[in-house]
Design an enzyme around this catalytic site. Structure first.
Site, mmCIF file in Angstrom:
data_model
loop_
_atom_site.group_PDB
_atom_site.id
_atom_site.type_symbol
_atom_site.label_atom_id
_atom_site.label_comp_id
_atom_site.label_asym_id
_atom_site.label_seq_id
_atom_site.Cartn_x
_atom_site.Cartn_y
_atom_site.Cartn_z
ATOM 1 N N HIS A 16 -7.327 -19.421 -47.889
ATOM 2 C CA HIS A 16 -7.735 -19.388 -46.476
ATOM 3 C C HIS A 16 -7.282 -18.082 -45.825
ATOM 4 O O HIS A 16 -8.018 -17.473 -45.048
ATOM 5 C CB HIS A 16 -7.096 -20.548 -45.702
ATOM 6 C CG HIS A 16 -7.536 -21.915 -46.119
ATOM 7 N ND1 HIS A 16 -6.658 -22.899 -46.497
ATOM 8 C CD2 HIS A 16 -8.771 -22.461 -46.212
ATOM 9 C CE1 HIS A 16 -7.333 -24.006 -46.790
ATOM 10 N NE2 HIS A 16 -8.610 -23.764 -46.633
ATOM 11 N N LYS A 40 -11.466 -37.452 -45.071
ATOM 12 C CA LYS A 40 -10.188 -37.115 -45.715
ATOM 13 C C LYS A 40 -9.023 -37.691 -44.930
ATOM 14 O O LYS A 40 -9.077 -37.770 -43.714
ATOM 15 C CB LYS A 40 -10.012 -35.588 -45.770
ATOM 16 C CG LYS A 40 -10.982 -34.888 -46.674
ATOM 17 C CD LYS A 40 -10.717 -33.385 -46.620
ATOM 18 C CE LYS A 40 -11.717 -32.636 -47.487
ATOM 19 N NZ LYS A 40 -11.566 -31.181 -47.319
ATOM 20 N N ARG A 89 -16.172 -20.689 -52.452
ATOM 21 C CA ARG A 89 -15.393 -20.450 -53.666
ATOM 22 C C ARG A 89 -16.258 -20.452 -54.917
ATOM 23 O O ARG A 89 -16.012 -19.741 -55.862
ATOM 24 C CB ARG A 89 -14.307 -21.520 -53.823
ATOM 25 C CG ARG A 89 -13.211 -21.415 -52.797
ATOM 26 C CD ARG A 89 -12.382 -22.658 -52.772
ATOM 27 N NE ARG A 89 -13.221 -23.804 -52.457
ATOM 28 C CZ ARG A 89 -12.837 -25.063 -52.544
ATOM 29 N NH1 ARG A 89 -11.641 -25.341 -52.968
ATOM 30 N NH2 ARG A 89 -13.663 -26.037 -52.220
ATOM 31 N N SER A 127 -6.673 -27.012 -51.005
ATOM 32 C CA SER A 127 -5.504 -27.645 -50.386
ATOM 33 C C SER A 127 -5.075 -28.865 -51.194
ATOM 34 O O SER A 127 -3.883 -29.134 -51.345
ATOM 35 C CB SER A 127 -5.825 -28.042 -48.949
ATOM 36 O OG SER A 127 -6.167 -26.909 -48.199
HETATM 37 N N1 COA Z 1 -9.628 -20.699 -50.442
HETATM 38 C C1 COA Z 1 -9.088 -21.802 -50.929
HETATM 39 N N2 COA Z 1 -9.527 -23.052 -50.631
HETATM 40 C C2 COA Z 1 -10.562 -23.129 -49.784
HETATM 41 C C3 COA Z 1 -11.172 -22.009 -49.233
HETATM 42 C C4 COA Z 1 -10.656 -20.747 -49.579
HETATM 43 N N3 COA Z 1 -11.178 -19.633 -49.108
HETATM 44 N N4 COA Z 1 -12.160 -22.423 -48.431
HETATM 45 C C5 COA Z 1 -12.171 -23.749 -48.485
HETATM 46 N N5 COA Z 1 -11.211 -24.184 -49.307
HETATM 47 C C6 COA Z 1 -10.926 -25.569 -49.648
HETATM 48 C C7 COA Z 1 -10.062 -26.250 -48.651
HETATM 49 O O1 COA Z 1 -8.691 -26.103 -48.943
HETATM 50 C C8 COA Z 1 -10.504 -27.684 -48.813
HETATM 51 O O2 COA Z 1 -9.806 -28.254 -49.902
HETATM 52 P P1 COA Z 1 -9.581 -29.837 -50.010
HETATM 53 O O3 COA Z 1 -10.958 -30.443 -50.152
HETATM 54 O O4 COA Z 1 -8.760 -29.939 -51.215
HETATM 55 O O5 COA Z 1 -8.906 -30.259 -48.731
HETATM 56 C C9 COA Z 1 -11.967 -27.586 -49.185
HETATM 57 O O6 COA Z 1 -12.166 -26.273 -49.634
HETATM 58 C C10 COA Z 1 -12.889 -27.875 -48.040
HETATM 59 O O7 COA Z 1 -12.654 -26.942 -47.029
HETATM 60 P P2 COA Z 1 -12.625 -27.113 -45.493
HETATM 61 O O8 COA Z 1 -13.029 -25.790 -44.958
HETATM 62 O O9 COA Z 1 -11.335 -27.627 -45.022
HETATM 63 O O10 COA Z 1 -13.842 -28.037 -45.171
HETATM 64 P P3 COA Z 1 -14.004 -29.499 -44.861
HETATM 65 O O11 COA Z 1 -15.152 -29.912 -45.662
HETATM 66 O O12 COA Z 1 -12.771 -30.293 -44.961
HETATM 67 O O13 COA Z 1 -14.484 -29.339 -43.328
HETATM 68 C C11 COA Z 1 -14.391 -29.192 -40.975
HETATM 69 C C12 COA Z 1 -13.611 -29.404 -42.265
HETATM 70 C C13 COA Z 1 -13.436 -29.484 -39.844
HETATM 71 C C14 COA Z 1 -14.854 -27.746 -40.893
HETATM 72 C C15 COA Z 1 -15.650 -30.106 -40.946
HETATM 73 O O14 COA Z 1 -15.303 -31.418 -41.327
HETATM 74 C C16 COA Z 1 -16.309 -30.134 -39.572
HETATM 75 O O15 COA Z 1 -17.026 -29.223 -39.224
HETATM 76 N N6 COA Z 1 -16.031 -31.195 -38.793
HETATM 77 C C17 COA Z 1 -16.571 -31.372 -37.442
HETATM 78 C C18 COA Z 1 -17.737 -32.370 -37.406
HETATM 79 C C19 COA Z 1 -19.039 -31.646 -37.551
HETATM 80 O O16 COA Z 1 -19.414 -30.842 -36.725
HETATM 81 N N7 COA Z 1 -19.737 -31.902 -38.675
HETATM 82 C C20 COA Z 1 -20.960 -31.209 -38.983
HETATM 83 C C21 COA Z 1 -22.180 -31.847 -38.448
HETATM 84 S S1 COA Z 1 -22.415 -33.493 -39.043
#
Ligand code: COA
Length: 159
Positions: A16, A40, A89, A127
């Site tokens: 990140h 999650k 990724r 994560s």
């Molecule tokens: N390096 C390492 N790991 C990375 C990374 C990077 N550059 N980019 C992403 N990841 C990993 C994260 O650690 C995470 O790992 P995990 O699954 O083990 O926890 C995974 O990729 C997913 O990443 P993340 O960016 O946290 O995405 P998410 O899918 O959990 O989304 C929100 C989180 C908050 C962005 C998303 O749920 C959201 O937009 N929520 C609001 C509701 C909404 O508007 N939804 C869309 C319309 S329905």
């Protein structure tokens, strides 16, 4: 230009941080937005996740760390962001991110989604992997920023 970098950040990793540093270079202000993925169960509270990110990046005038609830598209509009930036990724991230980008575009047509390729050394990182390694006593050196490593281990190993 304002960009929003959203994520669960549970916890923030070096992957990140790589995106945060690079994204900050292409905008005037980067808003790192901690949200909740409803599917999650987070290990860290939103406040803890914000604190860890702030500790990892240090004092920066061009980066704001905050949280949001509800829809990302609404939050991005509220803060005046031109685009959302996400890290990719691997191909496996693509389908989900593509769907999210299209949904957000439908909700907020003026909001763009930009994708930045994660640096190759972090392409295997997540994560969840950090949490699993730390909970089982493994070495998370190099996976998370040195300055927050002990706080992450402490939280995940104290029951
Ligand atoms: N390096 C390492 N790991 C990375 C990374 C990077 N550059 N980019 C992403 N990841 C990993 C994260 O650690 C995470 O790992 P995990 O699954 O083990 O926890 C995974 O990729 C997913 O990443 P993340 O960016 O946290 O995405 P998410 O899918 O959990 O989304 C929100 C989180 C908050 C962005 C998303 O749920 C959201 O937009 N929520 C609001 C509701 C909404 O508007 N939804 C869309 C319309 S329905």
């Amino acid at each position: 230009m304002i960009l929003v970098y959203p994520g669960s950040f549970d916890p923030v990793t070096n992957g990140h941080l790589d995106i945060i540093e690079r994204a900050a270079c292409i905008c005037d202000k980067l808003i790192v937005a901690v949200g909740n993925n409803e599917s999650k169960k987070p290990a860290f509270t939103v406040e803890e996740r914000i604190e860890l990110i702030r500790a990892a990046i240090g004092e920066r005038e061009d980066i704001v760390v905050t949280s949001f609830t509800g829809l990302l598209a609404d939050f991005a509009k509220k803060v005046g962001a031109r685009a959302v930036i996400k890290g990719l990724r691997a191909m496996s991230d693509f389908e989900y991110e593509f769907q999210m980008a299209l949904l957000n575009k439908k909700l907020e047509p003026d909001l763009e989604t930009l994708f930045m390729m994660t640096s190759v050394q972090y392409s295997f990182l997540s994560s969840s992997a950090v949490k699993e390694i730390a909970r089982n006593g493994g070495n998370i050196d190099g996976l998370v920023p040195d300055g927050i490593k002990d706080r992450i281990i402490m939280k995940l190993t104290c029951r």
